[in-house]
Design an enzyme around this catalytic site. Structure first.
Site, PDB file in Angstrom:
ATOM      1  N   CYS A  43      -0.217   4.351   2.219  1.00  0.00           N
ATOM      2  CA  CYS A  43       0.153   4.124   4.018  1.00  0.00           C
ATOM      3  C   CYS A  43       0.900   3.684   3.799  1.00  0.00           C
ATOM      4  O   CYS A  43       1.539   4.451   5.488  1.00  0.00           O
ATOM      5  CB  CYS A  43      -0.735   2.200   3.794  1.00  0.00           C
ATOM      6  SG  CYS A  43      -2.153   1.684   3.368  1.00  0.00           S
ATOM      7  N   ASP A  44       2.050   3.639   3.365  1.00  0.00           N
ATOM      8  CA  ASP A  44       3.367   3.568   3.615  1.00  0.00           C
ATOM      9  C   ASP A  44       4.598   4.560   2.796  1.00  0.00           C
ATOM     10  O   ASP A  44       6.412   4.612   2.864  1.00  0.00           O
ATOM     11  CB  ASP A  44       3.649   2.480   3.418  1.00  0.00           C
ATOM     12  CG  ASP A  44       3.615   1.116   4.613  1.00  0.00           C
ATOM     13  OD1 ASP A  44       2.865   1.643   5.660  1.00  0.00           O
ATOM     14  OD2 ASP A  44       2.967  -0.142   4.074  1.00  0.00           O
TER      15      ASP A  44
ATOM     16  N   CYS B  29       1.054  -1.207   0.007  1.00  0.00           N
ATOM     17  CA  CYS B  29      -0.002  -0.295   0.058  1.00  0.00           C
ATOM     18  C   CYS B  29       0.826   1.334  -0.241  1.00  0.00           C
ATOM     19  O   CYS B  29       1.483   1.806   0.888  1.00  0.00           O
ATOM     20  CB  CYS B  29      -0.918   0.065   1.419  1.00  0.00           C
ATOM     21  SG  CYS B  29      -1.656   1.292   1.526  1.00  0.00           S
TER      22      CYS B  29
END
Length: 316
Positions: free
Chosen positions: A135-136, A132
């Site tokens: 997300c990261d 992701c």
């Protein structure tokens, strides 16, 4: 007989549980052997509102669970082997618990990211391996990143990651990409993206602290190479967890549950879907939680009107 049953304990399922429990619906939540969903494989979550310093993924999910339990939600653990949605009440066969019966059902079983299945990959999830970018990506500011994949999602993630990384190398096992032309053009026009096509990932290299490289097979020369990197983003798609439904709920060609626009209602009255199992676009913890709230409210209103509903038409 349960008023409402929720399958899945990611952000969607647990948010639905909180809302239904507060409405005195006494929901039963069925969690699999890996409760908490994809957030339990994430280290620090920095984009969930309300946590200015960030929060660890497993801690966030544990807090959600405690909040649901505080209002009276009940939990059991086991695989849902099969469901019978042909009529109300719905019947679920749950491993270790036998048959469980409910007046309504919320499906929040999520989607599982596809992995490469190579050595060193699963061992380094959260330590440099991610599925992701949204997300990261922030954690790789000023670093070198590899994105593996050849579809639209890989192009999109590669472009997104150039906001943070000094360089994004796109690795694909073929010399042609399956991404749409417009997505390919955007990626090729990005000066921060470099290309390693016709190379098959073989092994994730790590030093115990994190990822340091990706070993690939050069399909042209037959030789192995190591591409140095600080992070590896696998963008080869997701698989919605819907096989246990055995075709009783309408899904799209990829297996994602179809819901009526603006709601969480499925084609079966009394069955609702929320989270990544019905969302192949956003796939964020906060959007999953929001759809979990929607599912709970839809379910509550459905149950309130059940006394005047003609259940002879259920499932048809």
């Amino acid at each position: 007989m349960h008023k409402s049953i929720i399958i899945g304990t990611g952000p969607a399922g647990l948010t639905a549980a909180i809302y239904l429990a507060r409405a005195n619906m006494n929901p039963l939540i069925i969690e699999g052997p890996e409760p908490g969903g994809q957030l339990t494989t994430t280290t620090e979550v920095e984009n969930f509102p309300g946590f200015p310093e960030g929060i660890m993924g497993p801690e966030l999910m544990e807090n959600m669970r405690k909040q649901a339990e505080r209002f009276g939600a009940a939990f059991i653990t086991g695989w849902v082997n099969s469901v019978d949605l042909s009529q109300r009440p719905f019947k679920l066969q749950v491993e270790g618990h036998g048959e469980i019966v409910g007046e309504s059902l919320i499906i929040s079983t999520g989607a599982s990211a596809k992995y490469l299945g190579i050595p060193g990959e699963k061992d380094n999830v959260g330590k440099g391996v991610s599925t992701c970018a949204t997300c990261d990506g922030f954690f790789f500011r000023g670093k070198k990143i590899i994105v593996v994949g050849g579809g639209d999602s890989a192009m999109e993630e590669a472009n997104f990651l150039t906001r943070f990384a000094t360089n994004v190398e796109l690795v694909h096992r073929r010399d042609e990409l399956r991404a749409s032309k417009i997505m390919q053009d955007r990626a090729r026009e990005n000066e921060k993206i470099s290309w390693s096509l016709n190379r098959t990932p073989v092994e994730v290299i790590a030093n115990g602290m994190g990822v340091t490289g990706l070993k690939v097979l050069n399909n042209e020369t037959g030789e192995e190479e190591v591409i140095e990197t600080n992070g590896l983003f696998v963008a080869i798609g997701h698989t919605p967890n819907t096989k246990f439904l055995n075709g009783q709920i309408d899904t799209d060609e990829h297996g994602y549950i179809k819901v009526k626009p603006g709601s969480t209602e499925t084609n079966v009255p009394g069955v609702f879907a929320c989270g990544d199992v019905q969302d192949n676009k956003y796939r964020q913890a906060i959007t999953a939680a929001g759809s979990g709230c929607m599912a709970a409210l839809d379910c509550e209103r459905f149950l309130e009107g059940s006394s005047t509903h003609d259940w002879s038409q259920s499932g048809k």
